[in-house]
Design a protein around this motif. Structure first.
Motif, PDB file in Angstrom:
ATOM      1  N   LEU A 139       0.726  -1.294   0.291  1.00 18.30           N
ATOM      2  CA  LEU A 139       0.013   0.116  -0.256  1.00 18.30           C
ATOM      3  C   LEU A 139       0.560   1.035  -0.182  1.00 18.30           C
ATOM      4  O   LEU A 139       0.807   2.038  -1.020  1.00 18.30           O
ATOM      5  CB  LEU A 139      -1.096  -0.249   1.263  1.00 18.30           C
ATOM      6  CG  LEU A 139      -2.020  -0.282   0.502  1.00 18.30           C
ATOM      7  CD1 LEU A 139      -2.853  -0.823   2.343  1.00 18.30           C
ATOM      8  CD2 LEU A 139      -3.137  -0.388  -0.721  1.00 18.30           C
ATOM      9  N   VAL A 140       1.930   1.472   0.642  1.00 24.28           N
ATOM     10  CA  VAL A 140       2.490   2.416   0.972  1.00 24.28           C
ATOM     11  C   VAL A 140       3.422   2.164  -0.515  1.00 24.28           C
ATOM     12  O   VAL A 140       3.575   3.337  -0.963  1.00 24.28           O
ATOM     13  CB  VAL A 140       3.727   1.876   2.109  1.00 24.28           C
ATOM     14  CG1 VAL A 140       4.763   3.196   1.490  1.00 24.28           C
ATOM     15  CG2 VAL A 140       3.193   2.584   2.973  1.00 24.28           C
ATOM     16  N   ILE A 142       2.157   1.908  -3.599  1.00 16.77           N
ATOM     17  CA  ILE A 142       1.121   1.766  -4.442  1.00 16.77           C
ATOM     18  C   ILE A 142       1.172   3.047  -4.470  1.00 16.77           C
ATOM     19  O   ILE A 142       0.414   4.323  -5.691  1.00 16.77           O
ATOM     20  CB  ILE A 142       0.164   1.442  -4.090  1.00 16.77           C
ATOM     21  CG1 ILE A 142       0.214  -0.417  -4.614  1.00 16.77           C
ATOM     22  CG2 ILE A 142      -1.230   1.994  -4.955  1.00 16.77           C
ATOM     23  CD1 ILE A 142      -0.841  -0.947  -4.630  1.00 16.77           C
ATOM     24  N   THR A 143       0.886   3.923  -3.538  1.00 14.22           N
ATOM     25  CA  THR A 143       0.681   5.330  -2.873  1.00 14.22           C
ATOM     26  C   THR A 143       1.127   6.354  -3.544  1.00 14.22           C
ATOM     27  O   THR A 143       0.877   7.305  -4.713  1.00 14.22           O
ATOM     28  CB  THR A 143       0.012   5.755  -1.515  1.00 14.22           C
ATOM     29  OG1 THR A 143       1.302   5.596  -1.172  1.00 14.22           O
ATOM     30  CG2 THR A 143      -0.608   5.399  -0.778  1.00 14.22           C
ATOM     31  N   VAL A 144       2.622   5.694  -3.534  1.00 14.46           N
ATOM     32  CA  VAL A 144       3.815   6.652  -4.688  1.00 14.46           C
ATOM     33  C   VAL A 144       4.073   6.388  -6.016  1.00 14.46           C
ATOM     34  O   VAL A 144       3.941   7.639  -6.828  1.00 14.46           O
ATOM     35  CB  VAL A 144       5.096   6.053  -4.124  1.00 14.46           C
ATOM     36  CG1 VAL A 144       6.100   7.246  -4.159  1.00 14.46           C
ATOM     37  CG2 VAL A 144       5.173   7.379  -2.323  1.00 14.46           C
ATOM     38  N   THR A 146       1.862   4.598  -8.063  1.00 13.88           N
ATOM     39  CA  THR A 146       0.151   5.244  -9.515  1.00 13.88           C
ATOM     40  C   THR A 146       0.943   6.654  -9.747  1.00 13.88           C
ATOM     41  O   THR A 146       0.832   6.817 -10.904  1.00 13.88           O
ATOM     42  CB  THR A 146      -0.468   5.547  -8.052  1.00 13.88           C
ATOM     43  OG1 THR A 146      -0.677   3.920  -7.336  1.00 13.88           O
ATOM     44  CG2 THR A 146      -2.084   5.457  -8.545  1.00 13.88           C
TER      45      THR A 146
END
Length: 182
Positions: A139-140, A142-144, A146
């Motif tokens: 999740l960490v 993916i946030t950057v 994306t």
């Protein structure tokens, strides 16, 4: 029975699929930003789909590049890299069909390239989840990732549209070759 892809289309798509693999090996973008490789990965896929303009063209190129990447083990996922390439080819196919293969507009190229690159990222993270990487780390990441995958894939898509328009103006691609009816 008439084949779906003509021989020259298969040859063209195979060359572009192999080009994705070759670009992966040759061009190392040293900025260390996730998704930056999408700048060059989406180019041959979008150009191939833009020339052939038939459903399945992107998937075929994704298959060719995925087989090469899996066979030679250049990616972190080795044999499972084929899923990443297949997903990218399929998403470029579907998005191109959604826009009716109108690659005369750079905005269409941006969207198609961004979707292809984002799909590659999502499949990559999905395979990592399958292998037990903790979801919090993913999740960490993916946030950057994306945003950067969206930007670099979109830029690659715009470049592909510009290359396609130059090829059309130069007469390398004619309307007859782009027609999906023949």
């Amino acid at each position: 029975m008439k084949p779906y892809f003509k021989l020259h289309e298969i040859a063209l798509l195979s060359l572009f699929g192999a080009l994705v693999f070759v670009l992966r090996l040759i061009f190392k973008i040293p900025i260390h930003v996730p998704g930056s490789s999408g700048l060059v990965w989406v180019l041959p896929l979008i150009i191939g789909v833009g020339i052939v303009r038939k459903p399945g063209a992107g998937l075929y190129m994704g298959f060719i590049s995925g087989i090469l990447a899996s066979f030679f083990g250049v990616g972190a996922l080795h044999v499972l890299d084929i899923f990443k390439y297949l997903a990218m080819g399929l998403s470029i196919d579907l998005t191109s069909m959604l826009f009716l293969y109108r690659f005369s507009n750079p905005a269409v190229g941006f969207v198609v390239g961004a979707v292809g690159n984002l799909t590659k990222m999502l499949v990559n993270y999905g395979v990592q989840l399958l292998f037990g990487v903790q979801a919090a780390f993913i999740l960490v990441g993916i946030t950057v990732s994306t945003a950067t995958h969206l930007i670099f894939g979109g830029i690659g898509g715009v470049l592909a549209v510009l290359i396609l328009s130059r090829l059309r103006r130069a007469g390398v691609i004619t309307e007859d070759e782009e027609n999906t009816d023949n």
